[in-house]
Scaffold this active site. Structure first.
Site, PDB file in Angstrom:
ATOM      1  N   CYS A  89      15.565 -25.312  25.324  1.00  0.00           N
ATOM      2  CA  CYS A  89      16.366 -25.261  24.093  1.00  0.00           C
ATOM      3  C   CYS A  89      17.188 -23.986  24.027  1.00  0.00           C
ATOM      4  O   CYS A  89      16.902 -23.084  23.230  1.00  0.00           O
ATOM      5  CB  CYS A  89      15.433 -25.376  22.896  1.00  0.00           C
ATOM      6  SG  CYS A  89      14.509 -26.893  23.004  1.00  0.00           S
ATOM      7  N   ARG A 115      19.321 -17.297  37.411  1.00  0.00           N
ATOM      8  CA  ARG A 115      20.526 -16.571  37.851  1.00  0.00           C
ATOM      9  C   ARG A 115      21.811 -17.060  37.172  1.00  0.00           C
ATOM     10  O   ARG A 115      22.630 -16.245  36.771  1.00  0.00           O
ATOM     11  CB  ARG A 115      20.661 -16.613  39.376  1.00  0.00           C
ATOM     12  CG  ARG A 115      19.425 -16.069  40.120  1.00  0.00           C
ATOM     13  CD  ARG A 115      19.679 -15.843  41.604  1.00  0.00           C
ATOM     14  NE  ARG A 115      20.608 -14.751  41.795  1.00  0.00           N
ATOM     15  CZ  ARG A 115      21.868 -14.893  42.095  1.00  0.00           C
ATOM     16  NH1 ARG A 115      22.356 -16.105  42.301  1.00  0.00           N
ATOM     17  NH2 ARG A 115      22.646 -13.858  42.206  1.00  0.00           N
ATOM     18  N   TYR A 117      15.291 -14.565  44.449  1.00  0.00           N
ATOM     19  CA  TYR A 117      15.414 -14.306  43.009  1.00  0.00           C
ATOM     20  C   TYR A 117      15.436 -15.611  42.211  1.00  0.00           C
ATOM     21  O   TYR A 117      16.133 -15.722  41.205  1.00  0.00           O
ATOM     22  CB  TYR A 117      16.665 -13.461  42.717  1.00  0.00           C
ATOM     23  CG  TYR A 117      16.675 -12.154  43.482  1.00  0.00           C
ATOM     24  CD1 TYR A 117      15.723 -11.168  43.210  1.00  0.00           C
ATOM     25  CD2 TYR A 117      17.610 -11.910  44.482  1.00  0.00           C
ATOM     26  CE1 TYR A 117      15.716  -9.979  43.927  1.00  0.00           C
ATOM     27  CE2 TYR A 117      17.599 -10.726  45.196  1.00  0.00           C
ATOM     28  CZ  TYR A 117      16.640  -9.760  44.905  1.00  0.00           C
ATOM     29  OH  TYR A 117      16.623  -8.586  45.614  1.00  0.00           O
ATOM     30  N   TYR A 133      23.421 -14.022  35.206  1.00  0.00           N
ATOM     31  CA  TYR A 133      24.551 -13.351  35.871  1.00  0.00           C
ATOM     32  C   TYR A 133      25.770 -14.244  36.001  1.00  0.00           C
ATOM     33  O   TYR A 133      26.699 -13.902  36.730  1.00  0.00           O
ATOM     34  CB  TYR A 133      24.177 -12.928  37.301  1.00  0.00           C
ATOM     35  CG  TYR A 133      22.829 -12.315  37.473  1.00  0.00           C
ATOM     36  CD1 TYR A 133      22.536 -11.051  36.964  1.00  0.00           C
ATOM     37  CD2 TYR A 133      21.831 -12.987  38.174  1.00  0.00           C
ATOM     38  CE1 TYR A 133      21.292 -10.482  37.163  1.00  0.00           C
ATOM     39  CE2 TYR A 133      20.585 -12.416  38.367  1.00  0.00           C
ATOM     40  CZ  TYR A 133      20.322 -11.166  37.858  1.00  0.00           C
ATOM     41  OH  TYR A 133      19.090 -10.612  38.053  1.00  0.00           O
ATOM     42  N   GLY A 165      16.585  -8.003  50.904  1.00  0.00           N
ATOM     43  CA  GLY A 165      15.808  -9.036  50.212  1.00  0.00           C
ATOM     44  C   GLY A 165      16.551 -10.362  50.307  1.00  0.00           C
ATOM     45  O   GLY A 165      16.251 -11.221  51.129  1.00  0.00           O
ATOM     46  N   ARG A 166      17.585 -10.470  49.486  1.00  0.00           N
ATOM     47  CA  ARG A 166      18.349 -11.719  49.388  1.00  0.00           C
ATOM     48  C   ARG A 166      18.798 -12.261  50.758  1.00  0.00           C
ATOM     49  O   ARG A 166      18.703 -13.457  51.015  1.00  0.00           O
ATOM     50  CB  ARG A 166      19.583 -11.460  48.529  1.00  0.00           C
ATOM     51  CG  ARG A 166      20.388 -12.692  48.200  1.00  0.00           C
ATOM     52  CD  ARG A 166      21.734 -12.312  47.569  1.00  0.00           C
ATOM     53  NE  ARG A 166      21.657 -11.267  46.613  1.00  0.00           N
ATOM     54  CZ  ARG A 166      21.540 -11.432  45.289  1.00  0.00           C
ATOM     55  NH1 ARG A 166      21.526 -12.643  44.788  1.00  0.00           N
ATOM     56  NH2 ARG A 166      21.467 -10.391  44.482  1.00  0.00           N
ATOM     57  N   GLY A 222      20.987  -5.012  49.793  1.00  0.00           N
ATOM     58  CA  GLY A 222      22.270  -5.228  49.143  1.00  0.00           C
ATOM     59  C   GLY A 222      23.246  -6.152  49.834  1.00  0.00           C
ATOM     60  O   GLY A 222      24.230  -6.577  49.223  1.00  0.00           O
TER      61      GLY A 222
HETATM   62  N1  LLP Z   1      15.735  -2.125  47.499  1.00  0.00           N
HETATM   63  C1  LLP Z   1      15.745  -1.829  46.196  1.00  0.00           C
HETATM   64  C2  LLP Z   1      15.310  -0.503  45.751  1.00  0.00           C
HETATM   65  C3  LLP Z   1      16.185  -2.789  45.260  1.00  0.00           C
HETATM   66  O1  LLP Z   1      16.210  -2.477  43.968  1.00  0.00           O
HETATM   67  C4  LLP Z   1      16.601  -4.063  45.712  1.00  0.00           C
HETATM   68  C5  LLP Z   1      17.054  -5.091  44.767  1.00  0.00           C
HETATM   69  C6  LLP Z   1      16.532  -4.335  47.098  1.00  0.00           C
HETATM   70  C7  LLP Z   1      16.114  -3.329  47.960  1.00  0.00           C
HETATM   71  C8  LLP Z   1      16.925  -5.653  47.678  1.00  0.00           C
HETATM   72  O2  LLP Z   1      18.257  -5.929  47.485  1.00  0.00           O
HETATM   73  P1  LLP Z   1      18.938  -7.228  48.126  1.00  0.00           P
HETATM   74  O3  LLP Z   1      18.959  -7.043  49.616  1.00  0.00           O
HETATM   75  O4  LLP Z   1      18.133  -8.402  47.732  1.00  0.00           O
HETATM   76  O5  LLP Z   1      20.290  -7.248  47.550  1.00  0.00           O
HETATM   77  N2  LLP Z   1      17.894 -10.552  40.419  1.00  0.00           N
HETATM   78  C9  LLP Z   1      19.194 -10.226  40.972  1.00  0.00           C
HETATM   79  C10 LLP Z   1      19.078  -9.205  42.086  1.00  0.00           C
HETATM   80  C11 LLP Z   1      18.389  -7.914  41.680  1.00  0.00           C
HETATM   81  C12 LLP Z   1      18.235  -6.954  42.826  1.00  0.00           C
HETATM   82  C13 LLP Z   1      17.367  -5.811  42.452  1.00  0.00           C
HETATM   83  N3  LLP Z   1      17.111  -4.888  43.512  1.00  0.00           N
HETATM   84  C14 LLP Z   1      19.871 -11.503  41.420  1.00  0.00           C
HETATM   85  O6  LLP Z   1      19.300 -12.574  41.268  1.00  0.00           O
HETATM   86  O7  LLP Z   1      21.011 -11.469  41.891  1.00  0.00           O
END
Ligand code: LLP
Length: 416
Positions: A334, A304, A362, A308, A267-268, A231
């Site tokens: 399109c 994205r 993403y 979003y 992740g991000r 997150g």
């Molecule tokens: N753990 C779980 C259970 C998750 O659902 C997620 C992301 C993460 C970890 C990793 O979160 P991060 O550190 O990346 O924030 N497609 C969207 C983001 C969707 C995130 C879904 N879950 C975007 O492009 O912003």
């Protein structure tokens, strides 16, 4: 990657591999991973990279070599981790809808644990474990009901979201799990949302989860780990993002001598700013009210902005010639929603290369074949070396699964 220092490299990459092209920098992946392990060093956490952010095998392999674990949400992501040489024993399986086949695959592979999101899922894991004669390690994902203050589509920790077990049901869910013979309860987890720009909801979630840990201990349910999810936001434009050292300090204070292993699922923040998307300008079009820079990348390569309303910085490689003008940067798809950026000031002309920043997370992982577009190639730069890490898809590959069926005859549906 700043464009002005790297314009020669980016131009060469586009000439060699074509566009659209995702370009990742290995040192930035390493730095982002080390930022976590350094900030949290005193807690010796297991960092489980969230594969959904970017599941490219070479990127997974790099994280595995750094010692990372993985957070997966499907059998497909587990297959990716294994194909990249990742350790199943450091892999946690999250997600609200695990199928029986996925649970079986993960149990046989020996994952570290299942992050379980509902009572029916607990029962399903128990049934599969009984059938296989195995004990399934589980953690319950609790929804701490805190507001992550992020985009509603990527906020997951509120009562209204589909994720996790309700906070008020948590103790009952652990009691239910404890009564199941083939489950081994080892942890607790939460994940409240993505692209968080404020630290306080992350700390508040940790606090609330620890209250449960203590209540469970009082009932004799002793947990081995706490997993705070991912997150942490990144800078796309000029946002403030949580400071990892401050996050680590706050968590250390809250853990306060408890014997709990800390796990994180970023992740991000591990890949987002390690990658860019390179795209070439096809045409400049002057509309009645707006100018359009039409490029060869589209919403299928980076969805994205469409999904979003996300902002990605866009620059002309080499700075561009002539006067800057204001335009929407759009793809060939399109759909009116097919834009990479709106109302941007750019100096560019047809044939120029544009770089779309912060496209490591993403972006390729959410790509599609919409409008029968081939998925783009991906390259990984390591110092002055470059490696193709995903070949550009071909139209033959796209058509193959359907071509195989073109000559088949309709069959009556078998009753079974
Ligand atoms: N753990 C779980 C259970 C998750 O659902 C997620 C992301 C993460 C970890 C990793 O979160 P991060 O550190 O990346 O924030 N497609 C969207 C983001 C969707 C995130 C879904 N879950 C975007 O492009 O912003």
């Amino acid at each position: 990657m700043t464009t002005h220092d790297n314009s020669t490299t980016l131009t060469k990459l586009a000439d060699t591999f074509g566009t659209p092209l995702y370009v990742y920098q290995q040192s930035a992946l390493t730095d982002a991973y080390r930022a976590y392990t350094d900030a949290f060093a005193a807690l010796n956490p297991l960092v489980c990279y969230a594969v959904k952010a970017n599941g490219n095998l070479s990127i997974l392999k790099h994280f595995a070599a750094l010692g990372s674990g993985f957070d997966i949400v499907s059998g497909g992501e587990l297959a990716r981790v294994l194909a990249a040489g990742g350790d199943a024993g450091k892999t946690i399986f999250s997600g609200v809808g695990k199928s029986e086949a996925e649970i079986e695959f993960a149990l046989n592979a020996g994952v570290l644990c299942f992050n379980v999101e509902s009572l029916p899922e607990l029962d399903r894991i128990q049934a599969v474990a009984v059938r296989l004669g195995k004990k399934a390690p589980v953690s319950l994902r609790i929804n701490p009901d805190v507001d992550a203050k992020t985009h509603p589509y990527i906020s997951t920790g509120l009562k209204a979201n589909k994720f996790g077990i309700a906070y008020t049901d948590a103790l009952a869910a652990y009691r239910h799990a404890a009564a199941l013979s083939h489950l081994n309860i080892i942890g607790i987890d939460c994940h409240i949302g993505s692209q968080l720009t404020d630290l306080s909801p992350l700390v508040e979630a940790c606090e609330r989860i620890l209250l449960l840990v203590d209540q469970l201990a009082a009932e004799g349910i002793m947990l081995k780990h706490i997993d705070l999810g991912g997150g942490v936001g990144i800078v796309y434009d000029n946002e403030e993002v949580p400071d990892l050292a401050a996050y680590a300090d706050a968590v250390a204070k809250l853990l306060d001598g408890r014997e709990l292993k800390l796990m994180l699922e970023p992740g991000r923040s591990l890949v987002g700013n390690a990658g860019v998307l390179l795209t070439r300008v096809e045409f400049i079009k002057q509309g009645e009210e707006k100018n359009f820079v039409i490029v060869d990348a589209a919403m299928n390569d980076l969805m994205r902005p469409a999904l979003y309303d996300a902002h990605h910085r866009i620059e002309t490689v080499g700075g561009g010639e002539g006067e800057a003008f204001t335009a929407d940067v759009v793809g060939p798809i399109c759909e009116t929603g097919d834009f990479l950026g709106q109302n941007r000031r750019l100096a560019c002309q047809a044939g120029d290369l544009l770089v779309v920043h912060s496209a490591g997370a993403y972006s390729s992982s959410m790509a599609s074949n919409y409008n029968a577009r081939n998925r783009a190639a991906e390259v990984l730069i390591n110092g002055s070396d470059v490696r193709l890490i995903r070949q550009r898809e071909t139209i033959e590959q796209q058509l193959a699964n359907e071509q195989a069926c073109l000559a088949s005859q309709p069959q009556p549906l078998a009753d079974n």
